[in-house]
Design an enzyme around this catalytic site. Structure first.
Site, short mmCIF file in Angstrom:
data_model
loop_
_atom_site.label_atom_id
_atom_site.label_comp_id
_atom_site.label_asym_id
_atom_site.label_seq_id
_atom_site.Cartn_x
_atom_site.Cartn_y
_atom_site.Cartn_z
N HIS A 100 0.83 -1.21 0.00
CA HIS A 100 0.00 0.00 0.00
C HIS A 100 0.86 1.26 0.00
O HIS A 100 0.64 2.18 -0.80
CB HIS A 100 -0.90 -0.04 1.24
CG HIS A 100 -1.71 1.20 1.46
ND1 HIS A 100 -3.03 1.29 1.09
CD2 HIS A 100 -1.39 2.39 2.03
CE1 HIS A 100 -3.50 2.49 1.41
NE2 HIS A 100 -2.53 3.17 1.99
N GLU A 101 1.86 1.30 0.88
CA GLU A 101 2.70 2.49 0.98
C GLU A 101 3.56 2.68 -0.26
O GLU A 101 3.77 3.81 -0.73
CB GLU A 101 3.59 2.40 2.23
CG GLU A 101 2.83 2.37 3.54
CD GLU A 101 1.89 3.57 3.72
OE1 GLU A 101 2.20 4.67 3.21
OE2 GLU A 101 0.83 3.39 4.34
N HIS A 152 1.55 4.38 -2.94
CA HIS A 152 1.48 5.83 -2.79
C HIS A 152 2.68 6.50 -3.47
O HIS A 152 2.53 7.53 -4.14
CB HIS A 152 1.49 6.22 -1.30
CG HIS A 152 0.16 6.11 -0.63
ND1 HIS A 152 -1.01 6.59 -1.19
CD2 HIS A 152 -0.19 5.61 0.60
CE1 HIS A 152 -2.02 6.38 -0.36
NE2 HIS A 152 -1.55 5.79 0.73
N GLU A 182 -6.18 6.48 -1.19
CA GLU A 182 -6.14 5.34 -0.28
C GLU A 182 -6.68 4.07 -0.94
O GLU A 182 -6.08 2.99 -0.85
CB GLU A 182 -6.93 5.65 0.99
CG GLU A 182 -6.27 6.64 1.92
CD GLU A 182 -4.99 6.09 2.51
OE1 GLU A 182 -5.00 4.97 3.03
OE2 GLU A 182 -3.97 6.78 2.44
#
Length: 269
Positions: A137-138, A141, A200
């Site tokens: 997930h990070e 980003h 997100e």
């Protein structure tokens, strides 16, 4: 103020800064050259590490796990981009993975692949697959330039222009703070993060794919967010009051994209 901000953003987008992401297909306002952000990230990353307790993989199984999971996630990203013929978009990435001793439930990734996981996150992840979901997930980003979008919007709003070097020389503290906020450094993952719902949910979807390609069961992401919900102790505001999706909304979206992710899943032997 909202109308003014939207108008300024529209002008900036039309004049210079809008482009389509070749993976997500979404139009993005990215006024800042990624190479400049990566250079700034190296400096800010080293400053952060020097002022926090970094745990060595040679002395800690947890730190060793963070490195292992990070290497598998980033190898999956590189493989995916190579298959799409867009490996050049990862130019300048020199991946680093650090475990930092902190009670905060957090993780983040700066431009160029500078990753930090806090020890406070590990009691909630509990296993490598869940940690992979967070790190995937990070990483999403960073590679999708969500922070660049947030920082571009912030610079437009604050009238800093689109030249990072000029902003740093004229308002160094404000620009540095904007950078750290844009990339979630110091923000608790159980609170309101500085990314929009769209960011997100986008990071969640592709984080599942990187997790699966890395050989981890992406379904563990759902268990992770159930544990996140429990750990929040009902302290989160209603979703409509926050830019951060509620755990229930997030789980629903993860379930929606799970079959896609599972097509990439080959368990680590």
């Amino acid at each position: 103020m909202t109308r003014i901000f939207l108008a300024l953003t529209a002008v900036a987008c039309l004049s210079a800064g809008c482009s389509n992401n070749s993976v997500t297909g979404r139009s993005q306002l990215t006024l800042l050259p990624e190479s400049e952000l990566q250079s700034m990230a190296v400096s800010e990353y080293q400053t952060f590490l020097s002022s926090n307790k970094v745990i060595s993989p040679s002395t800690s199984k947890d730190a060793e796990m963070v490195t292992r999971v990070g290497q598998r996630i980033t190898a999956a990203v590189q493989q995916y981009y190579a298959q799409k013929g867009i490996s050049s978009q990862l130019d300048g990435y020199k991946w680093e993975y650090k475990l930092v001793d902190s009670k905060e439930v957090n993780a983040w990734c700066m431009p160029g692949g500078k990753i930090v996981v806090y020890t406070g996150l590990l009691p909630i992840t509990q296993n490598e697959a869940a940690l992979a979901a967070v790190m995937g997930h990070e990483v999403s980003h960073a590679i999708f330039q969500h922070g660049n979008e947030r920082m571009s919007q912030g610079m437009v709003q604050q009238g800093l222009g689109s030249a990072l070097s000029v902003a740093l020389s004229s308002k160094p503290a404000a620009t540095q703070n904007l950078f750290m906020t844009a990339y979630g450094v110091g923000s608790n993952v159980l609170g309101t993060l500085p990314f929009s719902r769209k960011h997100e949910l986008e990071a969640d979807r592709y984080g599942l794919i990187w997790t699966a390609m890395a050989g981890y069961n992406p379904q563990e992401a759902i268990n992770l967010w159930k544990r996140m919900e429990t750990a929040s102790n009902g302290q989160k505001p209603p979703e409509f009051l926050s830019t951060h999706p509620s755990e229930g909304r997030r789980i629903s979206e993860l379930e929606k994209h799970m079959q896609e992710a599972l097509t990439y899943y080959k368990p680590v032997k």
